[in-house]
Design an enzyme around this catalytic site. Structure first.
Site, PDB file in Angstrom:
ATOM      1  N   TRP A 188      -3.030  -7.276  -4.815  1.00  0.00           N
ATOM      2  CA  TRP A 188      -2.243  -7.193  -5.207  1.00  0.00           C
ATOM      3  C   TRP A 188      -1.301  -6.785  -5.591  1.00  0.00           C
ATOM      4  CZ3 TRP A 188       2.192  -6.597  -2.709  1.00  0.00           C
ATOM      5  CH2 TRP A 188       3.743  -4.980  -2.861  1.00  0.00           C
ATOM      6  N   GLU A 229      -6.339  -3.677  -4.803  1.00  0.00           N
ATOM      7  CA  GLU A 229      -5.663  -2.655  -3.377  1.00  0.00           C
ATOM      8  C   GLU A 229      -4.312  -1.943  -5.265  1.00  0.00           C
ATOM      9  OE1 GLU A 229      -3.956  -4.142  -0.691  1.00  0.00           O
ATOM     10  OE2 GLU A 229      -2.491  -2.294   0.035  1.00  0.00           O
ATOM     11  N   LYS A 231      -1.749   1.376  -6.429  1.00  0.00           N
ATOM     12  CA  LYS A 231       0.195   2.126  -4.767  1.00  0.00           C
ATOM     13  C   LYS A 231       0.138   2.664  -5.796  1.00  0.00           C
ATOM     14  CE  LYS A 231       3.599   0.251  -2.335  1.00  0.00           C
ATOM     15  NZ  LYS A 231       4.014  -1.221  -1.925  1.00  0.00           N
ATOM     16  N   ASP A 262      -5.399   2.181   0.343  1.00  0.00           N
ATOM     17  CA  ASP A 262      -4.293   1.690   1.281  1.00  0.00           C
ATOM     18  C   ASP A 262      -3.586   3.146   2.677  1.00  0.00           C
ATOM     19  OD1 ASP A 262      -1.991  -0.750   2.660  1.00  0.00           O
ATOM     20  OD2 ASP A 262      -1.673   1.182   2.435  1.00  0.00           O
ATOM     21  N   HIS A 265      -0.786   4.376   0.853  1.00  0.00           N
ATOM     22  CA  HIS A 265      -0.095   4.511  -0.869  1.00  0.00           C
ATOM     23  C   HIS A 265      -0.411   5.563  -1.543  1.00  0.00           C
ATOM     24  CE1 HIS A 265      -0.810  -0.181  -0.939  1.00  0.00           C
ATOM     25  NE2 HIS A 265       0.584  -0.316   0.200  1.00  0.00           N
ATOM     26  N   HIS A 289      -7.203  -0.024   4.227  1.00  0.00           N
ATOM     27  CA  HIS A 289      -5.681  -0.603   5.233  1.00  0.00           C
ATOM     28  C   HIS A 289      -5.601  -0.060   5.596  1.00  0.00           C
ATOM     29  CE1 HIS A 289      -4.163  -4.832   2.251  1.00  0.00           C
ATOM     30  NE2 HIS A 289      -5.647  -5.408   2.914  1.00  0.00           N
ATOM     31  N   ASP A 297       5.407   4.439   2.081  1.00  0.00           N
ATOM     32  CA  ASP A 297       4.774   3.547   2.346  1.00  0.00           C
ATOM     33  C   ASP A 297       5.181   2.587   3.524  1.00  0.00           C
ATOM     34  OD1 ASP A 297       3.128   2.030   2.137  1.00  0.00           O
ATOM     35  OD2 ASP A 297       4.147   0.843   0.814  1.00  0.00           O
ATOM     36  N   ASP A 299       4.667   1.875   6.530  1.00  0.00           N
ATOM     37  CA  ASP A 299       4.086   0.354   7.312  1.00  0.00           C
ATOM     38  C   ASP A 299       4.053   0.235   8.646  1.00  0.00           C
ATOM     39  OD1 ASP A 299       2.092  -0.783   5.128  1.00  0.00           O
ATOM     40  OD2 ASP A 299       4.122  -1.129   3.985  1.00  0.00           O
ATOM     41  N   ASP A 329      -3.640  -3.326   7.309  1.00  0.00           N
ATOM     42  CA  ASP A 329      -1.638  -3.677   7.020  1.00  0.00           C
ATOM     43  C   ASP A 329      -1.330  -2.370   7.409  1.00  0.00           C
ATOM     44  OD1 ASP A 329      -0.923  -3.948   5.107  1.00  0.00           O
ATOM     45  OD2 ASP A 329      -1.447  -3.890   3.528  1.00  0.00           O
TER      46      ASP A 329
HETATM   47  C1  RNT Z   1       1.386  -3.653   0.267  1.00  0.00           C
HETATM   48  C2  RNT Z   1       0.062  -3.922  -0.196  1.00  0.00           C
HETATM   49  C3  RNT Z   1      -0.822  -5.302   0.538  1.00  0.00           C
HETATM   50  C4  RNT Z   1       0.763  -5.970   2.189  1.00  0.00           C
HETATM   51  C5  RNT Z   1      -0.111  -7.332   1.876  1.00  0.00           C
HETATM   52  C6  RNT Z   1       1.315  -7.531   2.690  1.00  0.00           C
HETATM   53  O1  RNT Z   1       2.203  -2.837  -0.101  1.00  0.00           O
HETATM   54  O2  RNT Z   1      -0.225  -2.911   1.075  1.00  0.00           O
HETATM   55  O3  RNT Z   1      -1.623  -5.352   0.733  1.00  0.00           O
HETATM   56  O4  RNT Z   1       0.598  -5.190   2.462  1.00  0.00           O
HETATM   57  O5  RNT Z   1      -0.797  -7.578   1.297  1.00  0.00           O
HETATM   58 ZN    ZN Z   2      -2.043  -2.980   1.767  1.00  0.00          ZN
END
Ligand code: RNT
Ligand code: ZN
Length: 422
Positions: A188, A229, A231, A262, A265, A289, A297, A299, A329
């Site tokens: 990513w 990955e 986004k 993810d 994302h 993820h 996003d 997390d 993630d």
């Molecule tokens: C970032 C991505 C990525 C990170 C990690 C730490 O938006 O989701 O995967 O969160 O690699």
């Molecule tokens: Zn991620």
């Protein structure tokens, strides 16, 4: 927790599920065989241990909060992971980032990282039966400060990050070969623009060219699987992300990599669950993820909510068990980090279990017969079946705490370990 009580609750639950045509023993057997890929970066707020002052997180991702006790070095991170694994039923992998190599206090540049920097992780994994995955780290670095890495218009910057990506593949292949289980290398990059771009195509051509170089060296799939990955946007890349979902989906399907989905994302109203069956039909495998976005996003720690429930149920419904890699993630620095890890990872396992316990044949046959009311009410009924009793039994059988015991154990660790870290 009274074992007898858990056992008798489970016996009743088993009957309740059996009445709906669901075999709980079969579901538990399937769950036992599933490995999450636990993300190491929840333990220290995505800081890594490069031994430099560049530890602040950048690249459009942020860990907010200042709860005490984050891991300050590899030993502390491993101590926390050891505790975490005692709280999770089943055997799970560990996903590392390149900044978590064992650099022994030396400054090692990102384009210089080598497999031997992961030797102590391989030992750690071997002793515990934990297989390792890897991620290139294309953020929190002066050469990423302008917001571009693999799509940079500066050839020197681009070359640096291409080398880093190649090193990451070498590390990944070494991990995979040594542990006898393919290592997934997730890529990513944060590249993007805050405001309206003038040259989308130019950046995307550069990224594609970088990827071509990175993936030119062949590695056996039994050692290394590469994943990409995308986004929608990040902080500072609100208007344009070079590596969008479409970009990587097409690149990956054409070149044999995995696409990474993810859950944070995509547009908040977009269903990531819906994408699984579509991708699996054409790509065979994919990497998740699993995260929880709150408005963006963000997390946040994964919970057993509707989004996680749908996502993991779709893995089951699409025949994705064993083909969908289950990466986590999320990173929350506002609560005890072991607690964040534990709650999030257990939520994913519960969501998988719920998916495995779905009255599948009734649902599918109702749908096929056009009995949509039947399908609707069966979904409703499934919601109130005794999932918790099956879960607690699964945990006790696996030798880990039942749900009601988790909080006390994390609080104990918080007092005895986390809070002593100063
Ligand atoms: C970032 C991505 C990525 C990170 C990690 C730490 O938006 O989701 O995967 O969160 O690699
Ligand atoms: Zn991620």
């Amino acid at each position: 927790m009274n074992r007898k009580h858990v056992e008798s609750s489970y016996r009743l639950a088993r009957e309740a599920y059996a009445e709906q045509g669901v075999d709980t023993e079969q579901a538990l057997q399937a769950l036992r065989g599933l490995a999450l890929s636990i993300h190491c970066w929840q333990g220290d707020d995505v800081g890594g241990f490069e031994g430099s002052a560049e530890g602040t997180l950048s690249g459009g991702i942020a860990a907010t909060g200042n709860y005490p006790g984050k891991a300050r070095n590899l030993d502390e991170l491993r101590q926390d992971l050891d505790k975490l694994y005692t709280l999770l039923p089943g055997r799970h992998r560990l996903s590392l980032h390149m900044i978590y190599g064992d650099f022994a206090g030396q400054r090692v540049e990102r384009d210089q990282v080598r497999p031997e920097h992961f030797a102590s992780w391989l030992d750690w994994g071997r002793e515990r039966g934990v297989a390792l995955d890897i991620n290139g780290t294309f953020f929190s670095h002066p050469r990423a400060a302008a917001g571009f890495t693999l799509a940079s218009k500066d050839p020197g910057i681009r070359a640096f990050w291409i080398e880093h990506a190649k090193r990451t593949r070498e590390v990944g292949a070494h991990l995979g070969r040594t542990q006898g289980s393919a290592c997934i290398n997730n890529l990513w990059v944060p590249d993007g623009l805050k405001d309206r771009p003038a040259d989308r195509l130019g950046y995307r051509e550069l990224l594609a060219r970088s990827l071509d170089e990175i993936f030119a060296p062949p590695f056996p799939k039994a050692d290394l699987k590469d994943a990409l990955e995308g986004k929608l946007f990040g902080i500072g890349s609100e208007s344009f992300v070079v590596g969008s979902h479409e970009f990587y989906l097409l690149y990956a399907s054409r070149h044999g990599q995995l696409i990474t989905l993810d859950s944070g994302h995509f547009h908040p109203t977009e269903s990531v669950a819906d994408k699984i069956s579509a991708v699996l039909l054409f790509c065979g495998e994919l990497l998740l993820h699993i995260s929880r976005g709150v408005r963006w996003d963000s997390d946040h720690v994964v919970l057993l909510d509707d989004a996680a429930g749908e996502l993991l149920a779709e893995v089951v419904r699409s025949g994705g068990l064993g083909r969908v890699a289950l990466g986590l993630d999320f990173f929350d620095a506002s609560i005890n980090r072991l607690g964040a890890w534990t709650v999030g990872a257990r939520a994913v396992l519960k969501a998988l279990l719920a998916g495995l316990l779905e009255p599948r044949s009734t649902l599918v046959s109702c749908e096929a017969a056009g009995d949509y009311l039947g399908r609707m009410q069966t979904f409703e009924l499934a919601r109130t079946l005794p999932l918790g009793a099956v879960w607690d039994w699964y945990c006790l059988e696996a030798g880990v705490p039942a749900e009601a015991e988790v909080l006390g154990l994390i609080r104990e660790y918080d007092q005895a370990v986390s809070r002593c870290r100063g």
